[in-house]
Design a protein around this motif. Sequence first.
Motif, PDB file in Angstrom:
ATOM      1  N   SER A   1       0.830  -1.208   0.000  1.00  0.00           N
ATOM      2  CA  SER A   1       0.000   0.000   0.000  1.00  0.00           C
ATOM      3  C   SER A   1       0.865   1.259   0.000  1.00  0.00           C
ATOM      4  O   SER A   1       0.588   2.221  -0.731  1.00  0.00           O
ATOM      5  N   THR A   2       1.920   1.245   0.812  1.00  0.00           N
ATOM      6  CA  THR A   2       2.823   2.405   0.859  1.00  0.00           C
ATOM      7  C   THR A   2       3.536   2.603  -0.471  1.00  0.00           C
ATOM      8  O   THR A   2       3.622   3.726  -0.990  1.00  0.00           O
ATOM      9  N   ILE A   3       4.046   1.517  -1.045  1.00  0.00           N
ATOM     10  CA  ILE A   3       4.731   1.614  -2.346  1.00  0.00           C
ATOM     11  C   ILE A   3       3.760   2.083  -3.426  1.00  0.00           C
ATOM     12  O   ILE A   3       4.095   2.947  -4.255  1.00  0.00           O
ATOM     13  N   GLY A   4       2.545   1.538  -3.418  1.00  0.00           N
ATOM     14  CA  GLY A   4       1.546   1.946  -4.403  1.00  0.00           C
ATOM     15  C   GLY A   4       1.175   3.409  -4.270  1.00  0.00           C
ATOM     16  O   GLY A   4       0.992   4.117  -5.273  1.00  0.00           O
ATOM     17  N   THR A   5       1.065   3.894  -3.031  1.00  0.00           N
ATOM     18  CA  THR A   5       0.746   5.303  -2.800  1.00  0.00           C
ATOM     19  C   THR A   5       1.862   6.205  -3.307  1.00  0.00           C
ATOM     20  O   THR A   5       1.612   7.219  -3.982  1.00  0.00           O
ATOM     21  N   LEU A   6       3.101   5.854  -3.002  1.00  0.00           N
ATOM     22  CA  LEU A   6       4.242   6.676  -3.426  1.00  0.00           C
ATOM     23  C   LEU A   6       4.434   6.651  -4.936  1.00  0.00           C
ATOM     24  O   LEU A   6       4.879   7.655  -5.523  1.00  0.00           O
ATOM     25  N   MET A   7       4.095   5.526  -5.566  1.00  0.00           N
ATOM     26  CA  MET A   7       4.268   5.414  -7.020  1.00  0.00           C
ATOM     27  C   MET A   7       3.030   5.839  -7.793  1.00  0.00           C
ATOM     28  O   MET A   7       3.052   5.892  -9.028  1.00  0.00           O
ATOM     29  N   GLY A   8       1.943   6.121  -7.077  1.00  0.00           N
ATOM     30  CA  GLY A   8       0.707   6.517  -7.740  1.00  0.00           C
ATOM     31  C   GLY A   8       0.051   5.396  -8.511  1.00  0.00           C
ATOM     32  O   GLY A   8      -0.626   5.634  -9.525  1.00  0.00           O
ATOM     33  N   SER A   9       0.223   4.163  -8.053  1.00  0.00           N
ATOM     34  CA  SER A   9      -0.345   2.998  -8.737  1.00  0.00           C
ATOM     35  C   SER A   9      -1.554   2.469  -7.983  1.00  0.00           C
ATOM     36  O   SER A   9      -1.960   3.004  -6.954  1.00  0.00           O
ATOM     37  N   SER A  10      -2.124   1.389  -8.502  1.00  0.00           N
ATOM     38  CA  SER A  10      -3.292   0.765  -7.891  1.00  0.00           C
ATOM     39  C   SER A  10      -2.950   0.230  -6.502  1.00  0.00           C
ATOM     40  O   SER A  10      -2.006  -0.561  -6.352  1.00  0.00           O
ATOM     41  N   ILE A  11      -3.706   0.651  -5.501  1.00  0.00           N
ATOM     42  CA  ILE A  11      -3.466   0.187  -4.129  1.00  0.00           C
ATOM     43  C   ILE A  11      -3.760  -1.301  -4.012  1.00  0.00           C
ATOM     44  O   ILE A  11      -3.021  -2.049  -3.355  1.00  0.00           O
ATOM     45  N   ALA A  12      -4.835  -1.755  -4.642  1.00  0.00           N
ATOM     46  CA  ALA A  12      -5.210  -3.175  -4.559  1.00  0.00           C
ATOM     47  C   ALA A  12      -4.109  -4.059  -5.136  1.00  0.00           C
ATOM     48  O   ALA A  12      -3.693  -5.051  -4.522  1.00  0.00           O
ATOM     49  N   LEU A  13      -3.627  -3.705  -6.320  1.00  0.00           N
ATOM     50  CA  LEU A  13      -2.571  -4.492  -6.943  1.00  0.00           C
ATOM     51  C   LEU A  13      -1.289  -4.435  -6.118  1.00  0.00           C
ATOM     52  O   LEU A  13      -0.638  -5.459  -5.894  1.00  0.00           O
ATOM     53  N   ALA A  14      -0.941  -3.254  -5.633  1.00  0.00           N
ATOM     54  CA  ALA A  14       0.275  -3.103  -4.836  1.00  0.00           C
ATOM     55  C   ALA A  14       0.192  -3.909  -3.548  1.00  0.00           C
ATOM     56  O   ALA A  14       1.188  -4.515  -3.121  1.00  0.00           O
ATOM     57  N   ALA A  15      -0.972  -3.932  -2.910  1.00  0.00           N
ATOM     58  CA  ALA A  15      -1.138  -4.693  -1.672  1.00  0.00           C
ATOM     59  C   ALA A  15      -0.959  -6.188  -1.916  1.00  0.00           C
ATOM     60  O   ALA A  15      -0.290  -6.890  -1.143  1.00  0.00           O
ATOM     61  N   ILE A  16      -1.528  -6.690  -3.005  1.00  0.00           N
ATOM     62  CA  ILE A  16      -1.409  -8.112  -3.331  1.00  0.00           C
ATOM     63  C   ILE A  16       0.045  -8.472  -3.636  1.00  0.00           C
ATOM     64  O   ILE A  16       0.567  -9.489  -3.154  1.00  0.00           O
ATOM     65  N   LEU A  17       0.718  -7.627  -4.414  1.00  0.00           N
ATOM     66  CA  LEU A  17       2.118  -7.894  -4.738  1.00  0.00           C
ATOM     67  C   LEU A  17       3.012  -7.745  -3.507  1.00  0.00           C
ATOM     68  O   LEU A  17       3.979  -8.487  -3.338  1.00  0.00           O
ATOM     69  N   GLY A  18       2.684  -6.784  -2.646  1.00  0.00           N
ATOM     70  CA  GLY A  18       3.451  -6.620  -1.410  1.00  0.00           C
ATOM     71  C   GLY A  18       3.348  -7.846  -0.515  1.00  0.00           C
ATOM     72  O   GLY A  18       4.346  -8.277   0.076  1.00  0.00           O
ATOM     73  N   MET A  19       2.135  -8.419  -0.419  1.00  0.00           N
ATOM     74  CA  MET A  19       1.957  -9.638   0.370  1.00  0.00           C
ATOM     75  C   MET A  19       2.816 -10.768  -0.178  1.00  0.00           C
ATOM     76  O   MET A  19       3.493 -11.482   0.570  1.00  0.00           O
ATOM     77  N   ALA A  20       2.798 -10.933  -1.507  1.00  0.00           N
ATOM     78  CA  ALA A  20       3.560 -12.023  -2.127  1.00  0.00           C
ATOM     79  C   ALA A  20       5.055 -11.831  -1.928  1.00  0.00           C
ATOM     80  O   ALA A  20       5.773 -12.775  -1.578  1.00  0.00           O
ATOM     81  N   GLY A  21       5.550 -10.603  -2.133  1.00  0.00           N
ATOM     82  CA  GLY A  21       6.980 -10.348  -2.007  1.00  0.00           C
ATOM     83  C   GLY A  21       7.484 -10.520  -0.584  1.00  0.00           C
ATOM     84  O   GLY A  21       8.512 -11.164  -0.348  1.00  0.00           O
ATOM     85  N   TYR A  22       6.757  -9.959   0.378  1.00  0.00           N
ATOM     86  CA  TYR A  22       7.206 -10.045   1.769  1.00  0.00           C
ATOM     87  C   TYR A  22       7.067 -11.469   2.310  1.00  0.00           C
ATOM     88  O   TYR A  22       7.971 -11.964   3.002  1.00  0.00           O
ATOM     89  N   PHE A  23       5.968 -12.124   2.002  1.00  0.00           N
ATOM     90  CA  PHE A  23       5.763 -13.484   2.493  1.00  0.00           C
ATOM     91  C   PHE A  23       6.828 -14.422   1.935  1.00  0.00           C
ATOM     92  O   PHE A  23       7.387 -15.256   2.659  1.00  0.00           O
ATOM     93  N   ALA A  24       7.139 -14.282   0.631  1.00  0.00           N
ATOM     94  CA  ALA A  24       8.196 -15.108   0.038  1.00  0.00           C
ATOM     95  C   ALA A  24       9.542 -14.797   0.682  1.00  0.00           C
ATOM     96  O   ALA A  24      10.375 -15.685   0.847  1.00  0.00           O
ATOM     97  N   GLY A  25       9.758 -13.531   1.073  1.00  0.00           N
ATOM     98  CA  GLY A  25      11.000 -13.162   1.724  1.00  0.00           C
ATOM     99  C   GLY A  25      11.137 -13.738   3.113  1.00  0.00           C
ATOM    100  O   GLY A  25      12.233 -14.141   3.526  1.00  0.00           O
ATOM    101  N   VAL A  26      10.037 -13.819   3.858  1.00  0.00           N
ATOM    102  CA  VAL A  26      10.080 -14.346   5.227  1.00  0.00           C
ATOM    103  C   VAL A  26      10.282 -15.853   5.239  1.00  0.00           C
ATOM    104  O   VAL A  26      11.166 -16.375   5.926  1.00  0.00           O
ATOM    105  N   VAL A  27       9.445 -16.588   4.501  1.00  0.00           N
ATOM    106  CA  VAL A  27       9.481 -18.052   4.574  1.00  0.00           C
ATOM    107  C   VAL A  27      10.389 -18.667   3.522  1.00  0.00           C
ATOM    108  O   VAL A  27      10.687 -19.860   3.584  1.00  0.00           O
ATOM    109  N   GLN A  28      10.839 -17.878   2.528  1.00  0.00           N
ATOM    110  CA  GLN A  28      11.683 -18.355   1.438  1.00  0.00           C
ATOM    111  C   GLN A  28      11.069 -19.581   0.757  1.00  0.00           C
ATOM    112  O   GLN A  28      11.740 -20.598   0.541  1.00  0.00           O
ATOM    113  N   ALA A  29       9.791 -19.448   0.426  1.00  0.00           N
ATOM    114  CA  ALA A  29       9.070 -20.505  -0.273  1.00  0.00           C
ATOM    115  C   ALA A  29       8.211 -19.835  -1.348  1.00  0.00           C
ATOM    116  O   ALA A  29       7.036 -19.541  -1.122  1.00  0.00           O
ATOM    117  N   PRO A  30       8.795 -19.543  -2.532  1.00  0.00           N
ATOM    118  CA  PRO A  30       8.085 -18.756  -3.538  1.00  0.00           C
ATOM    119  C   PRO A  30       6.830 -19.411  -4.102  1.00  0.00           C
ATOM    120  O   PRO A  30       5.842 -18.732  -4.370  1.00  0.00           O
TER     121      PRO A  30
END
Length: 450
Positions: free
Chosen positions: A355-384
Amino acid sequence: MRTVYRKTKVFRRSRVVWGSARVWKPRLVFWTGALAIGVVSVAFAKMADLAQRVFSSMTSSGEWSFCLPLIITPLGFALSAYLAARLFPNAQGSGIPQAIAARYLREDADRSRLLSLRLAFGKIVLTVLGLASGASIGREGPTVQVGASFMLAVARFGGMAHTRGLILAGSAAGIAAAFNTPLAGIVFAIEEMSRTYESRANGLVLTAVILAGLAALGISGSYNYFGTASAAPSEIADWGLVIACGVGGGALGAGFSGLALQIGSRVRRWAQPAPLKRMVWLAFACGVAVAIIGVMSGGETFGTGYDQARSAVEGQPLPLMFFAEKLLASFASMMSGIPGGIFAPSLSVGAGLGSTIGTLMGSSIALAAILGMAGYFAGVVQAPMTAFVIILEMTGDHDAVISIMAVSMIGYVTSRILSREPLYHGLSRVFIAAAIRARRADEIQSPHAP
């Protein structure tokens, strides 16, 4: 004539074998266990939701109610840590490391220290207590330990072999029922729990996921965890979100998991002279930190963070610093040692980051939130693969399949560069070592037993 007689004899033997109690008892017990996991998972979810509503109602009504977390949260953390240490040892934390460790242990007594019906009961009760105290924890990781405990009990009662496969099946069924994501349960079992594909266990995993999912479906109905989204990249700038959320989420996830392993190791050494007393005081201090963060954020960081993540997926921007506040609250909750998972809080942190990245980039909040979840979750558990499938099933956003896959892979690669050790497997070694030490201590004392 002799050929006909032989065929008839073989047919009779087959009918006797297939109709014998020795064949059907293990199957019936296994099916019952899988269905029980689904039912218990739904009951666990409802209790967890109720606990969060109780905490929210207590701390949001009245003139001075906003100060109550400063009392309730530290005391709740301390009580949960004390009960876990005294009554339910090895119920601390997520529960996924315990299930992974149990698969690597060969002795049944060692597995029983990590997975049992008693521990499953304690895990549920203490996770609910943590949520009622405002902890930034989730119920999905604990459901894995609960599911694995049920299946280990099934193995004993039904006289079934392939104990490692049954633990794997119970873990997968727990994830599938907790999130209503059957595919994610299967992928999680293969990628995160075992790190290899085991053809002998795939039938058990699939059957357990189907039966647990049917039980959960029959009680709760069909639903997507975060509703149904239809956000997809439509401009070149939107594809910049994939890189930003992948690299940013992977780096943040690596920082979380790496610090958790390093600080956790130091905490265990620090607690050794008086583990019960020191861990209870540590839990109290972490509770104070969680309470302060929660009060400063207006109560947004308490609990699983499900409501905040869902609102971001629906296109409503979250406060710019929500992801940082939620990450700190989740880290403090994890370091406290109280029972509770990091799945749901991680999704909330990821949605806030997106949401923060989407707000700063002026992009879709919904899309940014979904991608943020995927990126951070993959980073924590290292299971893409798990990250991709679980986000896809939870949001139903089939329009963004390629972008979710890409951000999950970027998050994973970024995390692996910064932190080589996966979080759950690093934590599992702690439980493996503790189980082995406990068995050796018992062996030393047994010759002197009367």
